[in-house]
Design a protein around this motif. Structure first.
Motif, mmCIF file in Angstrom:
data_model
loop_
_atom_site.group_PDB
_atom_site.id
_atom_site.type_symbol
_atom_site.label_atom_id
_atom_site.label_comp_id
_atom_site.label_asym_id
_atom_site.label_seq_id
_atom_site.Cartn_x
_atom_site.Cartn_y
_atom_site.Cartn_z
ATOM 1 N N TRP A 1 18.654 64.760 73.368
ATOM 2 C CA TRP A 1 19.157 64.948 72.004
ATOM 3 C C TRP A 1 18.248 64.241 71.005
ATOM 4 N N PHE A 2 17.994 64.900 69.895
ATOM 5 C CA PHE A 2 17.329 64.314 68.731
ATOM 6 C C PHE A 2 18.319 64.455 67.582
ATOM 7 N N LYS A 3 18.791 63.325 67.078
ATOM 8 C CA LYS A 3 19.822 63.343 66.039
ATOM 9 C C LYS A 3 19.368 62.525 64.836
ATOM 10 N N ASP A 4 20.149 62.618 63.770
ATOM 11 C CA ASP A 4 19.880 61.849 62.557
ATOM 12 C C ASP A 4 19.927 60.353 62.836
ATOM 13 N N GLY A 5 18.880 59.639 62.393
ATOM 14 C CA GLY A 5 18.941 58.186 62.356
ATOM 15 C C GLY A 5 19.756 57.777 61.143
ATOM 16 N N SER A 6 20.145 56.533 61.065
ATOM 17 C CA SER A 6 21.050 56.080 60.003
ATOM 18 C C SER A 6 20.484 56.265 58.600
ATOM 19 N N ASP A 7 19.159 56.229 58.461
ATOM 20 C CA ASP A 7 18.547 56.342 57.135
ATOM 21 C C ASP A 7 18.081 57.756 56.800
ATOM 22 N N GLY A 8 18.212 58.688 57.741
ATOM 23 C CA GLY A 8 17.771 60.052 57.506
ATOM 24 C C GLY A 8 16.275 60.252 57.697
ATOM 25 N N LYS A 9 15.524 59.178 57.773
ATOM 26 C CA LYS A 9 14.069 59.257 57.954
ATOM 27 C C LYS A 9 13.659 58.792 59.349
ATOM 28 N N SER A 10 14.645 58.651 60.213
ATOM 29 C CA SER A 10 14.378 58.246 61.588
ATOM 30 C C SER A 10 15.231 59.119 62.509
ATOM 31 N N PHE A 11 15.036 58.933 63.802
ATOM 32 C CA PHE A 11 15.736 59.725 64.809
ATOM 33 C C PHE A 11 16.510 58.814 65.754
ATOM 34 N N VAL A 12 17.601 59.330 66.262
ATOM 35 C CA VAL A 12 18.265 58.755 67.415
ATOM 36 C C VAL A 12 17.964 59.730 68.539
ATOM 37 N N THR A 13 17.292 59.251 69.583
ATOM 38 C CA THR A 13 16.941 60.090 70.718
ATOM 39 C C THR A 13 17.712 59.619 71.934
ATOM 40 N N GLU A 14 18.405 60.557 72.570
ATOM 41 C CA GLU A 14 19.144 60.268 73.792
ATOM 42 C C GLU A 14 18.593 61.168 74.880
ATOM 43 N N GLU A 15 18.062 60.564 75.954
ATOM 44 C CA GLU A 15 17.442 61.337 77.021
ATOM 45 C C GLU A 15 18.312 61.354 78.265
ATOM 46 N N SER A 16 18.198 62.434 79.041
ATOM 47 C CA SER A 16 18.904 62.603 80.317
ATOM 48 C C SER A 16 20.417 62.457 80.179
ATOM 49 N N VAL A 17 20.964 63.051 79.135
ATOM 50 C CA VAL A 17 22.412 63.044 78.919
ATOM 51 C C VAL A 17 23.001 64.207 79.708
ATOM 52 N N SER A 18 24.098 63.971 80.396
ATOM 53 C CA SER A 18 24.755 65.029 81.156
ATOM 54 C C SER A 18 25.521 65.949 80.224
ATOM 55 N N LEU A 19 25.593 67.213 80.607
ATOM 56 C CA LEU A 19 26.439 68.156 79.878
ATOM 57 C C LEU A 19 27.899 67.767 80.073
ATOM 58 N N PRO A 20 28.778 68.136 79.145
ATOM 59 C CA PRO A 20 30.192 67.816 79.340
ATOM 60 C C PRO A 20 30.719 68.501 80.606
ATOM 61 N N GLU A 21 31.605 67.833 81.310
ATOM 62 C CA GLU A 21 32.137 68.346 82.574
ATOM 63 C C GLU A 21 32.786 69.721 82.414
ATOM 64 N N ASP A 22 33.488 69.932 81.293
ATOM 65 C CA ASP A 22 34.165 71.210 81.110
ATOM 66 C C ASP A 22 33.226 72.310 80.632
ATOM 67 N N GLY A 23 31.974 71.948 80.239
ATOM 68 C CA GLY A 23 30.987 72.933 79.806
ATOM 69 C C GLY A 23 31.338 73.637 78.513
ATOM 70 N N LYS A 24 32.283 73.095 77.774
ATOM 71 C CA LYS A 24 32.797 73.796 76.592
ATOM 72 C C LYS A 24 32.026 73.512 75.308
ATOM 73 N N ALA A 25 32.102 72.280 74.798
ATOM 74 C CA ALA A 25 31.513 72.002 73.492
ATOM 75 C C ALA A 25 31.166 70.529 73.367
ATOM 76 N N VAL A 26 30.261 70.270 72.457
ATOM 77 C CA VAL A 26 29.851 68.914 72.110
ATOM 78 C C VAL A 26 29.991 68.796 70.595
ATOM 79 N N GLN A 27 30.366 67.631 70.123
ATOM 80 C CA GLN A 27 30.476 67.369 68.688
ATOM 81 C C GLN A 27 29.308 66.474 68.278
ATOM 82 N N VAL A 28 28.587 66.862 67.234
ATOM 83 C CA VAL A 28 27.427 66.094 66.771
ATOM 84 C C VAL A 28 27.652 65.682 65.322
ATOM 85 N N GLU A 29 27.528 64.391 65.063
ATOM 86 C CA GLU A 29 27.649 63.885 63.693
ATOM 87 C C GLU A 29 26.320 64.074 62.976
ATOM 88 N N CYS A 30 26.379 64.668 61.794
ATOM 89 C CA CYS A 30 25.181 64.900 60.991
ATOM 90 C C CYS A 30 25.338 64.261 59.611
#
Length: 166
Positions: A126-155
């Motif tokens: 995942w590459f997501k918004d950093g707190s200042d908008g000019k940086s990134f939060v990167t999360e590597e090797s994250v498992s998919l949700p067990e139910d395979g349905k949906a993920v919620q992403v804060e933007c």
């Protein structure tokens, strides 16, 4: 644009600028990173100065260096014009999922995964918004949700995200 100009095929658009060389950005860096996946362009190019790309985090540079220029499959996962869009594009067995927030307010964007037919055990970067908008939060090797349905992403306002599912 994904609901108008880009709905029936490629369009000419210049995504992925991270500097404020001519005008200050109203979008976050994660929003800019998502654009080459959200928008299909017949000739995808990175329009910023090389020094700007060299200054990005290693994971982001790696993502940009392997980003496909043509896709095997495309799916609109969610969205509403002027509000948000979540697009998934596949090259081989790798899915690239990107979403952008088109509003001036923070929002949580739902990423429905069930239509992609993803097997359990696949990992996501995942590459997501950093707190200042000019940086990134990167999360590597994250498992998919067990139910395979949906993920919620804060933007953030005018923010975005990219997920690479391998």
């Amino acid at each position: 644009l994904p609901f108008t100009r880009n709905v029936v095929g490629p369009m000419d658009y210049t995504p992925g600028t991270f500097s404020d060389s001519q005008h200050p950005h109203i979008t976050t860096h994660a929003h800019e990173l998502a654009l080459p996946v959200v928008f299909e362009s017949a000739l995808q190019h990175m329009p910023d100065r090389p020094s700007v790309y060299y200054g990005l985090p290693e994971q982001v540079r790696q993502f940009l260096s392997v980003l496909p220029t043509a896709w095997d499959d495309t799916k609109l996962l969610a969205g509403y014009p002027g509000t948000e869009v979540v697009m998934a594009r596949r090259k081989g067995d790798v899915w690239y999922i990107a979403g952008i927030n088109g509003t001036d307010e923070s929002r949580v964007i739902g990423v429905p995964l069930e239509t992609l037919g993803l097997e359990k055990g696949r990992k996501v970067t995942w590459f997501k918004d950093g707190s200042d908008g000019k940086s990134f939060v990167t999360e590597e090797s994250v498992s998919l949700p067990e139910d395979g349905k949906a993920v919620q992403v804060e933007c953030l306002p005018r923010g975005g995200f990219v997920a690479v599912v391998k």
